[in-house]
Motif scaffolding. Structure first.
Motif, PDB file in Angstrom:
ATOM      1  N   LEU B   8     -61.261  23.578 -98.930  1.00 50.60           N
ATOM      2  CA  LEU B   8     -61.656  22.295 -97.512  1.00 50.60           C
ATOM      3  C   LEU B   8     -60.017  22.228 -97.350  1.00 50.60           C
ATOM      4  O   LEU B   8     -59.189  22.283 -98.030  1.00 50.60           O
ATOM      5  N   GLU B  12     -60.312  20.133 -92.655  1.00 50.70           N
ATOM      6  CA  GLU B  12     -61.318  19.956 -93.184  1.00 50.70           C
ATOM      7  C   GLU B  12     -61.912  18.797 -93.051  1.00 50.70           C
ATOM      8  O   GLU B  12     -63.161  18.204 -93.637  1.00 50.70           O
ATOM      9  N   ARG B  69     -65.579  24.999 -82.621  1.00 50.89           N
ATOM     10  CA  ARG B  69     -65.003  25.123 -84.504  1.00 50.89           C
ATOM     11  C   ARG B  69     -65.967  26.585 -85.549  1.00 50.89           C
ATOM     12  O   ARG B  69     -65.991  26.948 -84.415  1.00 50.89           O
ATOM     13  N   GLU B  73     -66.380  24.316 -90.380  1.00 56.03           N
ATOM     14  CA  GLU B  73     -66.252  22.724 -89.883  1.00 56.03           C
ATOM     15  C   GLU B  73     -67.885  22.718 -89.964  1.00 56.03           C
ATOM     16  O   GLU B  73     -68.298  21.574 -89.703  1.00 56.03           O
TER      17      GLU B  73
END
Ligand SMILES: Cc1cc2nc3c(=O)[nH]c(=O)nc-3n(C[C@H](O)[C@H](O)[C@H](O)COP(=O)(O)OP(=O)(O)OC[C@H]3O[C@@H](n4cnc5c(N)ncnc54)[C@H](O)[C@@H]3O)c2cc1C
Lengths: 338, 376
Positions: B8, B12, B69, B73
């Motif tokens: 990530l 994030e 997005r 996500e």
């Protein structure tokens, strides 16, 4: 999003090398000899593959831990009968301790060995040290100190794959301090080898069932056989990905959770995959003439080293129970579980 | 098959923290009925609140009320919801698959009408695919939509339609010609359409989200058709990536595991601790696989085989987790217990066989995976 990866050219070169130089006969011969094929080992050393992941200033070949693990993965795919992981691990320890890395193969004293330390002298014995015979030197870690010891084999043995695995006497000398965790590094290295062997067992099985004909069609057309092929692909995909993720985690900091989780998962996958691969092959997979056993015997050998399925599960579970937040641990790993 | 490892990004991770702390406030422990993953409770108010946070329809285009997005996500948000057994039932299907499908195949009018409402958590979708005589062999389905003037006349029966009764829309697959695969077309059927009647089928645990839908001379204007006539099968297959590779395939029992991990049954019991450790290790590995597939989706790939490979093993893992906790429980959990974790465990035991049936049975998935592997 650009995640760090192993050097693609290096990986391609190494895979090609092992594919060419480690056919079935070479692995069989190494087992008969109880030694690595000299020419191949010389080639690996010549290319500096055994020192990848160690900075050049420290006497290594440069590259990241991801590169080192990719090399071990490729070696695992071909069941390469070489003390490559051992030499890499030993060299990493020596480099970390600021000590000289000698030329030639090295062996690692398992972290489970019982050792005495007096001043800078380390003594004791270690059972089942992979590739001890033939190594230049034994390297180990005790109480945060790296030590080396001359190789003194007290009993020659072999592991499940028929590779040297000897008992040794240890009469060594401390060469420097190290923060390296040999148990974790070893678990990560073995995981990479296991993942490689899992990928190869998966590919070999898929290929075989596409060729073997019974009842007038390739056995791979039967759903019951497809199930084995799918299981193997699952076990292998999960294994390789986990090794890569654990390696990425080590670039951020100590990653005991990710490494232990990886080895725990892969040990289990190895067991499941070996069953599936043999079942799908029928009798031929049980013979020494056929390649599968070179892979599955390595799965059996490596799954028990540097922590096994049960020990690792127990270590992880005990820590999580004490911490009390399972989901957080799964998401954040070593950031919250040491 | 190699999956690429991914981590990530800082943004994030920030989102993850944001969702986690919002959930702590919005769903204080004990304030809501715990759910088993995607079969969480139906709570339209919660869905609307989630929508107001911008956490529904996340990957939908912004011009239609979405948030532009990524799949990663969305995974982050979903993961936090499932970890606490949140009441996701009202918006689940629309957010996960109908929304993206409409965004891809819907008409301009359908997109403008439905996508903003999906993103706000105001509509609820059900999937009308299975029929009494067409389960795994879905392409054999017989509910027929026949051209009539500017629209279609529909007759037939759908079954096992989860949440249809409470839904506002049903995304249905009907037969529009005799060609097996190219004779199928998707339609968006509003819940109140005349000629459609929905009956509940009591599920094994006594809940009533399973439905049967009968269509008797139901008339649909052509504006409710989604995508090409005859294109339904292909559209449907593409949806499966969204349906199969996600964290929802291994997180159904997370609230049960979470509770068990801190219970006295694990403390000082080596066998239980080892089981917990193995579950954590494997969950970590599965999470990596789901993340990897989500990144592939964000890179514009369509990892159909990968998603099937994950679902087939992840659903078995969820089942195994259920068995393990049950084994350590010490007695048979009571479905009607006042302890919400006990009744949730009892429910998990009862419904767990369905995890490897819904969304394509494991047997069918193995064939999909096997074919996909051989194509490489
Ligand atoms: C909880 C739950 C929710 C569901 N929600 C929905 C929903 O919202 N909308 C919807 O449309 N459907 C839904 N379904 C239906 C689901 O998609 C079907 O149950 C599924 O596709 C299997 O079909 P079937 O039940 O008719 O089983 P069948 O197809 O009759 O299969 C019976 C058995 O035979 C096996 N089998 C069948 N064909 C083969 C083959 N070719 N090779 C090997 N084995 C085979 C199956 O794997 C299974 O073990 C839901 C199901 C469940 C359990």
């Amino acid at each position: 999003m650009s995640d760090v990866r192993a050097d693609r050219d290096l990986v391609a070169t190494v895979r090609e090398l092992f594919r060419e130089r480690c056919p079935h006969e070479v692995v069989t011969q190494a087992e008969a000899d109880g030694a690595a094929p000299e020419k191949l080992w010389a080639e690996v050393v010549g290319m500096g593959l055994h020192l990848v992941g160690i900075p050049e200033e420290a006497g290594g070949s440069g590259g990241t831990i991801l590169d080192a693990l990719a090399i071990l993965h490729a070696a695992g795919e071909q069941a390469a009968p070489l003390p490559l992981a051992e030499t890499m691990l030993a060299a990493m320890i020596l480099a970390d301790a600021g000590a000289q890395i000698p030329e030639g193969a090295l062996a690692v004293v398992p972290p489970t060995a019982e050792l005495r330390v007096e001043g800078d002298q380390v003594s004791g014995a270690a059972a089942r040290v992979p590739w001890a015979r033939g190594a230049e030197l034994l390297v180990g870690v005790v109480d945060g100190k790296a030590f080396t010891a001359p190789v003194e084999v007290t009993r020659e043995g072999v592991d499940m794959a028929g590779m040297p695995c000897d008992d040794v006497r240890i009469d060594g000398t401390v060469v420097g301090d190290t923060a390296a965790d040999l148990g974790l590094l070893g678990a990560l290295a073995r995981s990479a080898q296991l993942a490689g062997a899992l990928e190869a067992a998966s590919d070999l099985t898929r290929q075989y069932v596409g060729e073997r004909v019974q009842f007038g069609q390739p056995v791979g057309r039967f759903q019951a056989v497809q199930q084995h092929v799918v299981t193997l692909a699952q076990m292998a995909a999960m294994a390789s990905l986990s090794v890569d993720r654990a390696a990425l985690a080590t670039l951020r900091g100590p990653a005991p959770f990710e490494i232990k989780a990886t080895k725990q998962v892969i040990d289990k996958n190895a067991t499941v995959a070996a069953r599936a691969a043999h079942q799908a092959h029928g009798a031929i997979g049980m013979t020494q003439e056929y390649r599968l056993q070179q892979l599955t015997r390595r799965l059996y050998a490596w799954r028990g080293e540097y922590g096994d399925e049960k020990q690792l599960a127990l270590e992880l579970g005990t820590k999580i129970a004490a911490h009390g937040k399972l989901h957080e641990v799964i998401v954040a790993g070593s950031e919250i579980i040491k | 098959m190699r999956l690429e490892a991914t981590e990530l990004t800082d943004d994030e991770r920030a989102l993850q923290q944001e969702v986690r702390s919002w959930l702590r406030k919005r769903l204080p422990v004990g304030s809501y009925p715990l759910g088993l993953g995607m079969s969480g409770e139906i709570d339209p108010e919660f869905s609307r609140d989630l929508g107001a946070q911008g956490w529904l329809g996340m990957a939908l285009p912004t011009e239609y009320g979405g948030h532009g997005r990524t799949a990663v996500e969305r995974l982050i948000v979903v993961e936090e919801l499932l970890a606490v057994g949140a009441p996701v039932g009202f918006h689940w299907v629309g957010d996960r698959q109908s929304g993206p499908s409409i965004a891809k195949h819907g008409t301009e009018e359908q997109k403008r009408d439905l996508l903003p409402r999906i993103a706000r958590g105001e509509v609820s979708f059900a999937i009308g695919m299975s029929e009494p005589d067409s389960g795994s062999d879905l392409a054999s389905l017989r509910t027929r939509a026949v051209r009539e003037g500017d629209g279609w006349r529909v007759n037939g029966t759908k079954i096992w339609t989860s949440g249809a009764y409470e839904s506002t829309h049903i995304l249905a697959l009907f037969r529009t010609s005799e060609d097996k695969h190219t004779g199928l077309t998707q339609f968006i059927v509003p819940r109140e359409t005349e000629g459609m009647s929905i009956n509940k089928i009591p599920f094994i645990d006594g809940t009533r989200h399973f439905c049967e839908i009968s269509f008797e001379d139901m008339y649909l204007p052509d504006s409710l058709r989604m995508g090409e006539v005859g294109g339904g099968w292909g559209q449907n297959t593409a949806e499966l990536v969204l349906e199969r590779g996600g964290v929802d395939r291994w997180m159904s029992v997370m609230p049960i595991l979470e509770n068990w991990a801190t219970s006295r049954s694990v403390e000082g019991d080596a066998a239980a601790a080892a089981d917990l450790g193995a579950i954590a290790a494997r969950s970590w590995a599965f999470r990596g696989m789901s993340l990897s597939v989500a990144r592939m989706v964000d890179e514009g790939k369509s990892p159909v085989t990968e998603a099937a490979l994950i679902k087939e093993m992840a659903t078995r893992f969820e089942q195994e987790c259920t068995d393990i906790v049950a084994r350590h429980y010490g007695r048979t959990p009571d479905l009607h217990s006042d302890d919400p974790h006990e009744s949730l465990l009892a429910r998990a035991i009862l419904v767990s066989p369905s995890w490897s049936i819904r969304g394509g049975t494991n047997e069918i998935l193995r064939t999909v995976i096997s074919k996909g592997l051989n194509k490489r």
